[in-house]
Design an enzyme around this catalytic site. Structure first.
Site, mmCIF file in Angstrom:
data_model
loop_
_atom_site.group_PDB
_atom_site.id
_atom_site.type_symbol
_atom_site.label_atom_id
_atom_site.label_comp_id
_atom_site.label_asym_id
_atom_site.label_seq_id
_atom_site.Cartn_x
_atom_site.Cartn_y
_atom_site.Cartn_z
ATOM 1 N N GLN A 9 0.893 -1.196 0.035
ATOM 2 C CA GLN A 9 -0.119 0.032 0.043
ATOM 3 C C GLN A 9 1.048 1.261 0.059
ATOM 4 O O GLN A 9 1.486 1.565 1.081
ATOM 5 C CB GLN A 9 -0.999 0.008 1.435
ATOM 6 C CG GLN A 9 -1.928 1.162 1.354
ATOM 7 C CD GLN A 9 -2.483 1.166 2.746
ATOM 8 O OE1 GLN A 9 -2.240 1.523 3.703
ATOM 9 N NE2 GLN A 9 -3.833 0.982 2.892
ATOM 10 N N GLY A 10 0.860 2.088 -1.098
ATOM 11 C CA GLY A 10 1.783 3.110 -1.058
ATOM 12 C C GLY A 10 0.823 4.440 -1.034
ATOM 13 O O GLY A 10 0.710 5.319 -1.942
ATOM 14 N N SER A 23 1.020 6.497 2.264
ATOM 15 C CA SER A 23 1.785 7.923 2.960
ATOM 16 C C SER A 23 3.038 8.174 2.481
ATOM 17 O O SER A 23 3.598 7.558 1.630
ATOM 18 C CB SER A 23 2.055 7.003 4.411
ATOM 19 O OG SER A 23 1.232 6.680 5.114
ATOM 20 N N SER A 42 4.796 -1.029 3.998
ATOM 21 C CA SER A 42 4.939 -2.292 4.574
ATOM 22 C C SER A 42 5.044 -3.220 3.375
ATOM 23 O O SER A 42 4.354 -3.221 2.326
ATOM 24 C CB SER A 42 3.737 -2.682 5.435
ATOM 25 O OG SER A 42 3.775 -1.688 6.542
ATOM 26 N N GLU A 78 -10.155 -1.744 6.078
ATOM 27 C CA GLU A 78 -8.782 -1.732 7.039
ATOM 28 C C GLU A 78 -9.438 -1.788 8.349
ATOM 29 O O GLU A 78 -9.208 -2.739 9.189
ATOM 30 C CB GLU A 78 -8.022 -0.989 6.537
ATOM 31 C CG GLU A 78 -6.653 -1.160 7.608
ATOM 32 C CD GLU A 78 -5.523 -0.098 6.877
ATOM 33 O OE1 GLU A 78 -4.461 0.016 7.797
ATOM 34 O OE2 GLU A 78 -5.733 0.460 6.006
HETATM 35 C C1 LIG Z 1 4.260 -0.296 11.260
HETATM 36 C C2 LIG Z 1 3.789 0.803 10.510
HETATM 37 C C3 LIG Z 1 3.093 0.324 9.201
HETATM 38 C C4 LIG Z 1 2.702 1.318 8.129
HETATM 39 N N1 LIG Z 1 2.430 0.784 6.844
HETATM 40 C C5 LIG Z 1 2.143 1.570 5.853
HETATM 41 C C6 LIG Z 1 1.780 1.159 4.664
HETATM 42 O O1 LIG Z 1 1.982 0.067 4.397
HETATM 43 N N2 LIG Z 1 1.420 1.940 3.682
HETATM 44 C C7 LIG Z 1 1.069 3.354 3.905
HETATM 45 O O2 LIG Z 1 0.686 4.052 3.151
HETATM 46 N N3 LIG Z 1 1.375 3.766 5.273
HETATM 47 C C8 LIG Z 1 1.674 2.995 6.182
HETATM 48 N N4 LIG Z 1 1.922 3.365 7.425
HETATM 49 C C9 LIG Z 1 1.837 4.732 7.779
HETATM 50 C C10 LIG Z 1 0.762 5.440 8.581
HETATM 51 O O3 LIG Z 1 -0.363 5.241 8.099
HETATM 52 C C11 LIG Z 1 1.318 6.781 9.149
HETATM 53 O O4 LIG Z 1 2.562 6.658 9.983
HETATM 54 C C12 LIG Z 1 0.168 7.342 10.076
HETATM 55 O O5 LIG Z 1 -0.980 7.538 9.412
HETATM 56 C C13 LIG Z 1 0.717 8.737 10.624
HETATM 57 O O6 LIG Z 1 1.332 9.425 9.848
HETATM 58 P P1 LIG Z 1 2.803 10.040 10.068
HETATM 59 O O7 LIG Z 1 3.846 8.821 10.587
HETATM 60 O O8 LIG Z 1 3.369 11.085 9.036
HETATM 61 O O9 LIG Z 1 2.566 10.935 11.432
HETATM 62 P P2 LIG Z 1 1.940 12.421 11.636
HETATM 63 O O10 LIG Z 1 0.853 12.669 10.910
HETATM 64 O O11 LIG Z 1 3.123 13.207 11.241
HETATM 65 O O12 LIG Z 1 1.541 12.608 12.969
HETATM 66 C C14 LIG Z 1 2.338 12.916 14.034
HETATM 67 C C15 LIG Z 1 1.570 13.098 15.214
HETATM 68 O O13 LIG Z 1 0.692 14.215 15.151
HETATM 69 C C16 LIG Z 1 -0.628 13.900 15.530
HETATM 70 N N5 LIG Z 1 -1.704 14.314 14.688
HETATM 71 C C17 LIG Z 1 -1.482 14.820 13.268
HETATM 72 N N6 LIG Z 1 -2.445 15.436 12.886
HETATM 73 C C18 LIG Z 1 -3.316 15.512 13.918
HETATM 74 C C19 LIG Z 1 -4.595 16.299 14.000
HETATM 75 N N7 LIG Z 1 -5.228 16.920 13.017
HETATM 76 N N8 LIG Z 1 -5.207 16.006 15.396
HETATM 77 C C20 LIG Z 1 -4.678 15.443 16.224
HETATM 78 N N9 LIG Z 1 -3.323 15.215 16.213
HETATM 79 C C21 LIG Z 1 -2.739 15.109 15.035
HETATM 80 C C22 LIG Z 1 -0.683 12.410 15.135
HETATM 81 O O14 LIG Z 1 -1.723 11.649 15.795
HETATM 82 C C23 LIG Z 1 0.861 11.975 15.581
HETATM 83 O O15 LIG Z 1 0.565 11.785 17.200
HETATM 84 C C24 LIG Z 1 2.600 2.494 8.368
HETATM 85 C C25 LIG Z 1 3.032 3.040 9.677
HETATM 86 C C26 LIG Z 1 3.567 2.171 10.813
HETATM 87 C C27 LIG Z 1 3.803 2.711 11.937
#
Ligand SMILES: Cc1cc2nc3c(=O)[nH]c(=O)nc-3n(C[C@H](O)[C@H](O)[C@H](O)COP(=O)(O)OP(=O)(O)OC[C@H]3O[C@@H](n4cnc5c(N)ncnc54)[C@H](O)[C@@H]3O)c2cc1C
Lengths: 351, 387
Positions: B128-129, B131, B163, B249
Site C-alpha cells: 500500500q503506497g 503515506s 509495509s 481496513e
Molecule cells: C508499522 C507501520 C506500518 C505502516 N504501513 C503503511 C503502509 O503499508 N502503507 C502506507 O501508506 N502507510 C503505512 N504506515 C503509515 C501510517 O499510516 C502513518 O504513519 C500514520 O498515518 C501517521 O502519519 P505520520 O507518520 O506522518 O505521522 P504524523 O501525521 O506526522 O503525526 C504525528 C503526530 O501528530 C498527530 N496529529 C497529526 N494530525 C493531527 C490532528 N489533526 N489532530 C490531532 N493530532 C494530529 C498524530 O496523531 C501523531 O501523534 C505505516 C505506519 C507504521 C507505524
C-alpha cells in the site's frame, strides 16, 4: 527553606551537560546502537576514564580520599545529565564502588571482600580506571548489565556487600538478547546461599547502598523523561500536517503538557529525596521517575508518528533504557510496598 | 439480539474445524522473521491451501471470485483459524484486505479478472503506497505526481512506511493528478493506480523499525510509467475509492488478533501461576480486567459484523471505535506480559517481548489514535471540526 539549586549546583549540571555534549555527542550514541551487536556490547574505556577524570564517580568521595567531597544532590544532578544523554554503562555501580573505596581510604574495609586486589579495584573506580557493575541479590533480580566488559561486580545481598571479580560472576551467567541495544545484559542463576526469604534488610550498609542506587537510577530516569519532553516538543513544532505544526492540535498539546507534568513532578521528588535520603522519599522518587521515563518515551513515540516507530529516531532508545532502569534496584512493586508501609508505620513522618 | 448461530453457521464451523485439523499439520516450518522471501512463500502457500479448499475470499462477492459467504460466516472463519493456530494473512494483508476489496468494489470487469484471482490464489502480493514523508495523518495532501502521456501515467515522487514493499508484486498507489487550487480541494485531485513493483524507476529502500527488523520501506518513484488501464475508478476520484479501502481496513482486519489477545491472556495467566507472580493481587486483577477488555472487543466485533450484515457489507465509522480500543488493549496486554515476565521482559529473544515492541505501532499505523478520536468526535458525535 530554599529548595532551588545553588549557583555551584547549576554550574555542576551545566558542566556535566557540556562534557557529555563534547565527549558523548549523539553521533557516539548512534555508533553504539547502529554498529554490529558485538561492538555495541563493548564499553568505551577511554570515555569511562574521561568521566572519571571529570569526577563523575568521585563526586561523593571525601576530598581526603582524593574525591570531590560533594553530596547526594550533586551526584543526582550529574546522573540526571547522564540519563538525558543516554550514556551507557554501569554508572551507578561504579559510583557506589568508588564510594566504598572512600570508606577504605578512611581506614575501613570493603565488607565481604577479603582479597586485597579488590580494594584496588574499588580505588580504580574513583578515577574511572575500573568498570564496576552490580548484582542485586536482595531485590527483583535484575539482569546484570555490561558484565562482559566489567572488571568487578558489586554484589548486594540482603545484608551483605561484596566486590567480586567480574569473571567469577560471568562463569555462572548467560547473556540474553538485551532489548536495549546499548545495554548488554546477563541473566544470573540465583545464589541460594545469599538469599534471605525475609527480603533485603532495611538497615545497614547494604540497605543504604541499595537506596542510593535506586535514587541515582531515578535521577537517570528523570534526565531521560525531561529529554523526551524536549524531543516531543521540538518535533511538534517542526512537523507540519493539515497546514499547521502538529503542536497546534490540542490532542498533541495535551500529550506534551502531560509529559512535562510527569517530568517536573518526578523532578521535585527526586531532588527532595537527594536532600532527605529518606527511604520513603527515595521510593517515591524511583516510582515516579520510572513512570515518567517510560510514559514520556511512549508519548514521545506517539507524537513522532511513523518516525517514532523507526530505529533511526532516538525515541525507542529512551523507552528501552527506561525499561531496563525501571527493573533495576527498587522496582515499582517494591517501591509501592515501601510507601504503603510508611502509611501505617508508627515512626512519625512529615509529608 | 441473538448470539446463537444458525444450523448452517454451526455446520460451516464444523466443516472448517475438520479441514483445519487435516490441513495445518501439512504446513512447512515457520520461516525466520527476517527471512522475507521465506515469509512470502509461507504466507502465500497458506493462502493457496485456503484457496484450494474453497476458503479464499470467503465473504467476497461471487463475481469477484469470492464465496459470497455472510459476514457471520467470515467471522466464524477468522475465529476458528486463529483458535486452531493457523497462520495470519501476513504478506497477503494488503491484497486480501485493502487492494482486493477495493478492486472488487470499484474495478472494471477486466480489472477484477486480472488482479483478484492471483490475490485469492496467493500468487501475487500487494503493498500500500499511500503515506508520504509530508502526508501521513494528512493523507490528502499527498504530492506524488502522475502526468498523463497518451495511454500511460508518468509517476514521480516518494512514498514512505510502505509495509512489505520488498516482496510485493503490485502497489496500490495514490497519486495526484490535479494540482490543488481554489477550484480543486486537496482530496479531489487524487487517483488510485495499480503499479507493478518491477517497473523501471521504482526504488525500494528498506527502513529499520525499532524492533530491529525491516518491515516497511521508503519508495522512490522516478518517472514510472503506469498504463491508464491500471487506474481503478475515475481520474481524480481516488480519494473516494480509497475511503472504501480504509473502512475495510478498520472494519474486520483485526478480528483474528482479538481472538489472539484472549489466547495470549490465558497463556499469561498460566505463566504467572507457574512462576509465582499469580500471587500478586495487583497483577491478577490486572489480567482479570484485560479479560473484560478482550470480551468487549469480541462483542464489539460481533456487533459491527451483524450491523454490516444488515446494511450490506461496507463497515462504517464504527471501525474507529474498535480500532481505538483495540490498539490500546493490545498495548496494555503486552505491558501486563512484561509484568508477568519480570526480568525476562528485557530479553528481546522472548516472543512476548517482540510482540510488545510491535504493539507500539498499533496506535500509529492505519490512522493514529488522535486521528481516530477526531473521526469519532466529528463524524459520530457531530461535534464541530476542531483544529
Ligand atoms: C508499522 C507501520 C506500518 C505502516 N504501513 C503503511 C503502509 O503499508 N502503507 C502506507 O501508506 N502507510 C503505512 N504506515 C503509515 C501510517 O499510516 C502513518 O504513519 C500514520 O498515518 C501517521 O502519519 P505520520 O507518520 O506522518 O505521522 P504524523 O501525521 O506526522 O503525526 C504525528 C503526530 O501528530 C498527530 N496529529 C497529526 N494530525 C493531527 C490532528 N489533526 N489532530 C490531532 N493530532 C494530529 C498524530 O496523531 C501523531 O501523534 C505505516 C505506519 C507504521 C507505524
Amino acid at each position: 527553606m530554599d529548595f532551588q539549586l545553588t549557583d555551584d549546583q547549576r554550574a555542576l549540571r551545566a558542566g556535566m551537560r557540556e562534557l557529555l555534549e563534547r565527549r558523548f555527542p549523539r553521533a557516539r550514541l548512534r555508533a553504539v546502537v547502529d554498529g554490529d551487536a558485538e561492538r555495541g556490547a563493548e564499553l568505551d574505556r577511554a570515555l569511562w576514564r574521561k568521566l572519571g577524570a571529570a569526577g563523575l564517580f568521585a563526586l561523593r568521595v571525601p576530598e581526603s580520599a582524593g574525591g570531590v567531597g560533594l553530596g547526594l544532590p550533586e551526584a543526582v544532578l550529574a546522573f540526571e545529565e547522564a540519563g538525558r544523554a543516554l550514556l551507557p554503562g554501569p554508572l551507578v555501580a561504579t559510583e557506589l564502588a568508588a564510594g566504598l573505596s572512600g570508606a577504605l581510604a578512611a581506614g575501613g574495609a570493603v565488607p565481604g571482600s577479603s582479597e586485597a586486589g579488590l580494594s584496588g579495584l574499588a580505588a580504580g573506580a574513583v578515577q574511572g580506571e575500573t568498570v564496576v557493575t552490580a548484582l542485586d541479590e536482595g531485590g527483583a533480580r535484575a539482569p546484570v548489565e555490561h558484565l562482559a566488559c566489567a572488571d568487578a561486580v558489586l554484589a548486594l545481598g540482603p545484608t551483605t556487600v561484596g566486590l567480586i571479580p567480574a569473571a567469577e560472576v560471568a562463569r555462572a551467567a548467560e547473556p540474553i538478547r538485551s532489548v536495549d541495544p546499548a545495554t548488554p545484559l546477563h541473566r544470573t542463576a540465583p545464589n541460594r546461599a545469599r538469599q534471605d526469604p525475609a527480603g533485603p534488610s532495611r538497615s545497614g550498609i547494604a540497605a543504604r547502598l541499595r537506596r542510593e542506587a535506586a535514587l541515582l537510577t531515578a535521577a537517570q530516569q528523570l534526565g531521560s523523561a525531561s529529554r523526551t519532553v524536549e524531543l516531543a516538543v521540538d518535533h511538534a513544532k517542526r512537523r507540519t500536517q493539515f497546514g499547521r505544526p502538529i503542536g497546534a492540535f490540542q490532542a498533541v498539546q495535551h500529550l506534551c503538557a502531560q509529559m512535562l507534568v510527569r517530568a517536573e513532578s518526578s523532578r521535585s521528588v527526586v531532588y527532595a529525596a537527594a536532600v532527605t535520603e529518606d527511604p520513603g522519599d527515595i521510593a517515591a522518587a524511583k516510582l515516579l521517575a520510572d513512570e515518567a521515563a517510560v510514559h514520556n518515551a511512549r508519548d514521545c513515540l506517539q507524537v513522532h508518528g511513523g518516525m517514532g516507530f523507526t530505529w533511526e529516531a532516538d525515541v525507542h532508545l529512551h523507552l528501552k533504557r527506561a525499561w531496563v532502569r525501571a527493573g533495576q534496584w527498587q522496582c515499582a512493586a517494591a517501591a509501592e510496598e515501601e510507601l504503603a508501609a510508611g502509611l501505617v508505620s508508627t515512626v512519625e513522618t512529615c509529608l | 439480539m441473538d448470539l446463537a448461530f444458525t444450523e448452517d453457521e454451526e455446520d460451516f464451523r464444523h466443516r472448517l474445524r475438520a479441514w483445519l485439523a487435516d490441513a495445518l499439520p501439512m504446513l512447512p516450518d515457520r520461516p525466520h522473521p527476517a527471512d522475507w522471501p521465506g515469509r512470502r512463500a509461507y504466507d502465500c502457500g497458506w493462502q493457496r491451501m485456503l484457496h484450494d479448499a474453497g476458503y479464499a475470499g470467503l465473504h467476497w462477492p461471487k463475481d469477484a471470485g469470492g464465496q459470497g459467504a455472510t459476514p457471520t460466516q467470515h467471522l466464524i472463519f477468522l475465529e476458528e483459524t486463529e483458535r486452531a493456530g493457523a497462520p495470519y494473512v501476513g504478506a497477503g494483508f494488503v491484497g486480501l484486505l485493502h487492494a482486493g476489496p477495493t478492486i472488487a468494489a470499484e474495478g472494471a470487469a477486466e480489472q477484477r479478472a486480472r488482479w483478484l484471482p492471483p490475490i485469492l490464489r496467493g500468487d501475487e502480493v500487494w503493498c500500500q503506497g499511500f503515506s508520504e514523508p509530508d502526508a501521513g495523518s494528512d493523507l490528502a495532501s499527498l504530492r506524488t505526481r502522475a502526468v498523463r502521456d497518451g495511454d500511460t501515467y508518468v509517476v514521480s515522487g516518494s512514498k514512505i512506511w510502505t509495509s512489505h514493499a520488498e516482496i510485493a508484486d503490485w502497489c496500490e498507489l495514490l497519486v495526484r493528478t490535479a494540482p490543488v487550487n481554489a477550484d480543486t480541494p486537496k482530496h479531489r485531485g487524487i487517483t488510485w493506480l495499480a503499479m507493478p513493483m518491477d517497473a523501471p524507476g521504482v526504488t525500494v529502500r528498506p527502513l529499520r523499525t525499532l524492533a530491529g527488523t525491516a518491515e516497511f520501506a521508503e519508495m522512490f518513484l522516478d518517472e514510472v510509467r503506469v498504463p491508464v488501464t491500471h487506474r481503478v475508478g475515475e481520474e481524480n476520484d481516488g480519494w473516494r475509492v480509497t475511503m472504501v479501502t480504509l473502512s475495510f481496513e478498520r472494519g474486520t482486519a483485526f478480528v483474528g488478533e482479538v481472538v489472539a489477545c484472549r489466547r495470549v491472556l490465558e497463556a499469561l495467566a498460566r505463566t504467572a501461576k507457574a512462576n509465582g507472580r499469580w500471587d500478586d493481587t495487583v497483577l491478577r486483577r490486572r489480567l482479570g480486567r484485560l479479560a473484560a477488555e478482550c470480551a468487549a472487543l469480541w462483542r464489539l466485533t460481533q456487533w459491527n459484523v451483524s450491523e454490516a450484515q444488515r446494511t450490506g457489507g461496507v463497515p462504517g465509522v464504527g471501525g474507529s471505535v474498535f480500532k481505538l480500543r483495540f490498539s490500546q488493549v493490545r498495548q496494555e496486554l503486552y505491558e501486563a506480559a512484561a509484568e508477568v515476565l519480570g526480568p525476562d521482559a528485557l530479553d528481546a529473544g522472548q516472543e512476548w517481548v517482540a510482540d510488545r515492541l510491535s504493539s507500539l505501532s498499533y496506535t500509529i499505523a492505519a490512522g493514529t489514535s488522535q486521528i481516530q478520536r477526531n473521526i469519532v468526535a466529528e463524524r459520530i458525535l457531530g461535534l464541530p471540526k476542531g483544529r
